[in-house]
Design a protein around this motif. Structure first.
Motif, PDB file in Angstrom:
ATOM      1  N   LEU A 139       0.826  -1.212   0.000  1.00  0.00           N
ATOM      2  CA  LEU A 139       0.000   0.000   0.000  1.00  0.00           C
ATOM      3  C   LEU A 139       0.857   1.258   0.000  1.00  0.00           C
ATOM      4  N   MET A 140       1.962   1.246   0.743  1.00  0.00           N
ATOM      5  CA  MET A 140       2.850   2.410   0.755  1.00  0.00           C
ATOM      6  C   MET A 140       3.459   2.645  -0.627  1.00  0.00           C
ATOM      7  N   ALA A 141       3.781   1.556  -1.335  1.00  0.00           N
ATOM      8  CA  ALA A 141       4.311   1.683  -2.694  1.00  0.00           C
ATOM      9  C   ALA A 141       3.271   2.301  -3.624  1.00  0.00           C
ATOM     10  N   VAL A 142       2.007   1.892  -3.442  1.00  0.00           N
ATOM     11  CA  VAL A 142       0.924   2.450  -4.263  1.00  0.00           C
ATOM     12  C   VAL A 142       0.792   3.952  -4.042  1.00  0.00           C
ATOM     13  N   LEU A 143       0.817   4.370  -2.771  1.00  0.00           N
ATOM     14  CA  LEU A 143       0.654   5.792  -2.455  1.00  0.00           C
ATOM     15  C   LEU A 143       1.759   6.643  -3.071  1.00  0.00           C
ATOM     16  N   SER A 144       2.953   6.088  -3.155  1.00  0.00           N
ATOM     17  CA  SER A 144       4.082   6.883  -3.645  1.00  0.00           C
ATOM     18  C   SER A 144       4.253   6.821  -5.161  1.00  0.00           C
ATOM     19  N   GLN A 145       3.699   5.800  -5.805  1.00  0.00           N
ATOM     20  CA  GLN A 145       4.001   5.576  -7.220  1.00  0.00           C
ATOM     21  C   GLN A 145       2.801   5.714  -8.159  1.00  0.00           C
ATOM     22  N   ARG A 146       1.585   5.657  -7.641  1.00  0.00           N
ATOM     23  CA  ARG A 146       0.405   5.656  -8.513  1.00  0.00           C
ATOM     24  C   ARG A 146      -0.262   7.018  -8.562  1.00  0.00           C
ATOM     25  N   THR A 147      -1.013   7.248  -9.630  1.00  0.00           N
ATOM     26  CA  THR A 147      -1.785   8.489  -9.760  1.00  0.00           C
ATOM     27  C   THR A 147      -2.974   8.451  -8.806  1.00  0.00           C
ATOM     28  N   MET A 174     -20.143   2.058   2.240  1.00  0.00           N
ATOM     29  CA  MET A 174     -20.702   3.126   3.068  1.00  0.00           C
ATOM     30  C   MET A 174     -19.578   3.772   3.863  1.00  0.00           C
ATOM     31  N   LEU A 175     -18.917   4.727   3.234  1.00  0.00           N
ATOM     32  CA  LEU A 175     -17.772   5.391   3.855  1.00  0.00           C
ATOM     33  C   LEU A 175     -17.834   6.870   3.526  1.00  0.00           C
ATOM     34  N   SER A 176     -17.478   7.688   4.498  1.00  0.00           N
ATOM     35  CA  SER A 176     -17.499   9.128   4.250  1.00  0.00           C
ATOM     36  C   SER A 176     -16.487   9.489   3.167  1.00  0.00           C
ATOM     37  N   ARG A 177     -16.738  10.575   2.473  1.00  0.00           N
ATOM     38  CA  ARG A 177     -15.813  11.018   1.426  1.00  0.00           C
ATOM     39  C   ARG A 177     -14.456  11.390   2.021  1.00  0.00           C
ATOM     40  N   SER A 178     -14.447  11.928   3.225  1.00  0.00           N
ATOM     41  CA  SER A 178     -13.166  12.296   3.840  1.00  0.00           C
ATOM     42  C   SER A 178     -12.356  11.048   4.161  1.00  0.00           C
ATOM     43  N   ASP A 179     -13.017   9.981   4.647  1.00  0.00           N
ATOM     44  CA  ASP A 179     -12.302   8.734   4.921  1.00  0.00           C
ATOM     45  C   ASP A 179     -11.776   8.106   3.631  1.00  0.00           C
ATOM     46  N   LEU A 180     -12.590   8.117   2.579  1.00  0.00           N
ATOM     47  CA  LEU A 180     -12.141   7.556   1.304  1.00  0.00           C
ATOM     48  C   LEU A 180     -10.957   8.352   0.751  1.00  0.00           C
ATOM     49  N   ALA A 181     -11.019   9.683   0.876  1.00  0.00           N
ATOM     50  CA  ALA A 181      -9.893  10.519   0.444  1.00  0.00           C
ATOM     51  C   ALA A 181      -8.642  10.205   1.246  1.00  0.00           C
ATOM     52  N   ASN A 182      -8.808   9.990   2.547  1.00  0.00           N
ATOM     53  CA  ASN A 182      -7.663   9.664   3.402  1.00  0.00           C
ATOM     54  C   ASN A 182      -7.073   8.295   3.069  1.00  0.00           C
ATOM     55  N   MET A 183      -7.910   7.367   2.646  1.00  0.00           N
ATOM     56  CA  MET A 183      -7.393   6.069   2.210  1.00  0.00           C
ATOM     57  C   MET A 183      -6.569   6.210   0.938  1.00  0.00           C
ATOM     58  N   ALA A 184      -7.033   7.055   0.036  1.00  0.00           N
ATOM     59  CA  ALA A 184      -6.376   7.207  -1.267  1.00  0.00           C
ATOM     60  C   ALA A 184      -5.235   8.219  -1.238  1.00  0.00           C
ATOM     61  N   GLY A 185      -5.032   8.865  -0.096  1.00  0.00           N
ATOM     62  CA  GLY A 185      -3.941   9.822   0.017  1.00  0.00           C
ATOM     63  C   GLY A 185      -4.162  11.068  -0.817  1.00  0.00           C
ATOM     64  N   THR A 186      -5.401  11.588  -0.797  1.00  0.00           N
ATOM     65  CA  THR A 186      -5.714  12.794  -1.545  1.00  0.00           C
ATOM     66  C   THR A 186      -6.646  13.663  -0.719  1.00  0.00           C
ATOM     67  N   VAL A 187      -7.129  14.764  -1.310  1.00  0.00           N
ATOM     68  CA  VAL A 187      -8.055  15.654  -0.617  1.00  0.00           C
ATOM     69  C   VAL A 187      -9.461  15.412  -1.151  1.00  0.00           C
ATOM     70  N   VAL A 188     -10.455  15.838  -0.388  1.00  0.00           N
ATOM     71  CA  VAL A 188     -11.851  15.538  -0.730  1.00  0.00           C
ATOM     72  C   VAL A 188     -12.229  16.134  -2.087  1.00  0.00           C
ATOM     73  N   GLU A 189     -11.748  17.326  -2.385  1.00  0.00           N
ATOM     74  CA  GLU A 189     -12.097  17.978  -3.651  1.00  0.00           C
ATOM     75  C   GLU A 189     -11.604  17.162  -4.848  1.00  0.00           C
TER      76      GLU A 189
END
Length: 226
Positions: A139-147, A174-189
């Motif tokens: 997962l750490m590799a994904v966060l650093s290498q993927r779009t 059923m997950l908040s947008r902020s939690d999903l953004a935090n999983m994907a390493g991005t911002v809600v917008e």
């Protein structure tokens, strides 16, 4: 293929000898947690381990910008919090419920007793811990290498696996947008723009917080993890 990016410890209880399983069940103390209620906090000393009877729990760390980076979401049937106990260290992350949950607590004294007496429980915990470290590295590799687009697609696939019930086609995340953004390493917008594109391309459908995957094969291609 998704197993490269997700792990669980649901098999531990079922694979234990009946004596050890009964002992664990007898020493578990259940507590009901509200949504968004903390279970333990990074940097605190563990007093025992936890077993999720029902509900879901997120595990996260705070990054240098003060944002949550969600590492994992626990499902019913999983043990958690035991890595810090085994390493005799403080918690390296924070655990919080993302929905109403029933969580069993196993006190440190009882945990140490079964670890000492049960080679099966020790072996299964170490097996789970080893798999967990492997998944976290992936997962750490994904966060650093993927779009961002690839990361969002991958996390939707991970969550679909977490939320599905048996082989039901009607699986809703059923997950908040902020939690999903935090999983994907991005911002809600940014997440909102990616979800809008996925919806336009008929990869997903949304209804409020609910997300349903409509084309898993295409999402796998978008996630680019063949």
């Amino acid at each position: 293929m998704i197993t490269k990016f997700t792990f669980n410890s649901q098999y531990i209880l079922s694979e234990l000898p009946s004596y050890d399983r009964d002992f664990l069940k007898n020493i578990m103390v259940d507590k009901t947690y509200r949504k968004n209620e903390p279970i333990f906090t990074e940097g605190t000393l563990p007093a025992g381990i936890f077993y999720l009877q029902s509900g879901k729990v997120k595990k996260y760390k705070i990054d240098n910008d003060g944002r949550e980076q969600i590492i994992y979401i626990y499902n019913a049937g999983e043990f958690f919090g035991y890595s810090s106990v085994l390493s005799e260290n403080t918690y390296g992350d924070t655990a919080v419920t993302i929905e109403k949950s029933i969580i069993a607590f196993i006190a440190l004294k009882d945990f140490n007793e079964i670890i000492k007496d049960s080679s099966s429980f020790s072996r299964l915990l170490l097996k789970s811990l080893s798999h967990e470290f492997s998944v976290l590295a992936n997962l750490m590799a994904v966060l650093s290498q993927r779009t961002v687009r690839e990361r969002v697609a991958l996390n939707l696939l991970i969550l679909h696996d977490k939320y599905k019930v048996d082989d039901s086609a009607n699986t809703y995340i059923m997950l908040s947008r902020s939690d999903l953004a935090n999983m994907a390493g991005t911002v809600v917008e940014t997440l909102a723009r990616v979800l809008h594109d996925f919806k336009h391309d008929k990869l997903i459908s949304t209804d409020g917080r609910k997300i349903q995957l409509l084309n898993i094969e295409r999402l796998i291609r978008v996630a680019n993890f063949y």
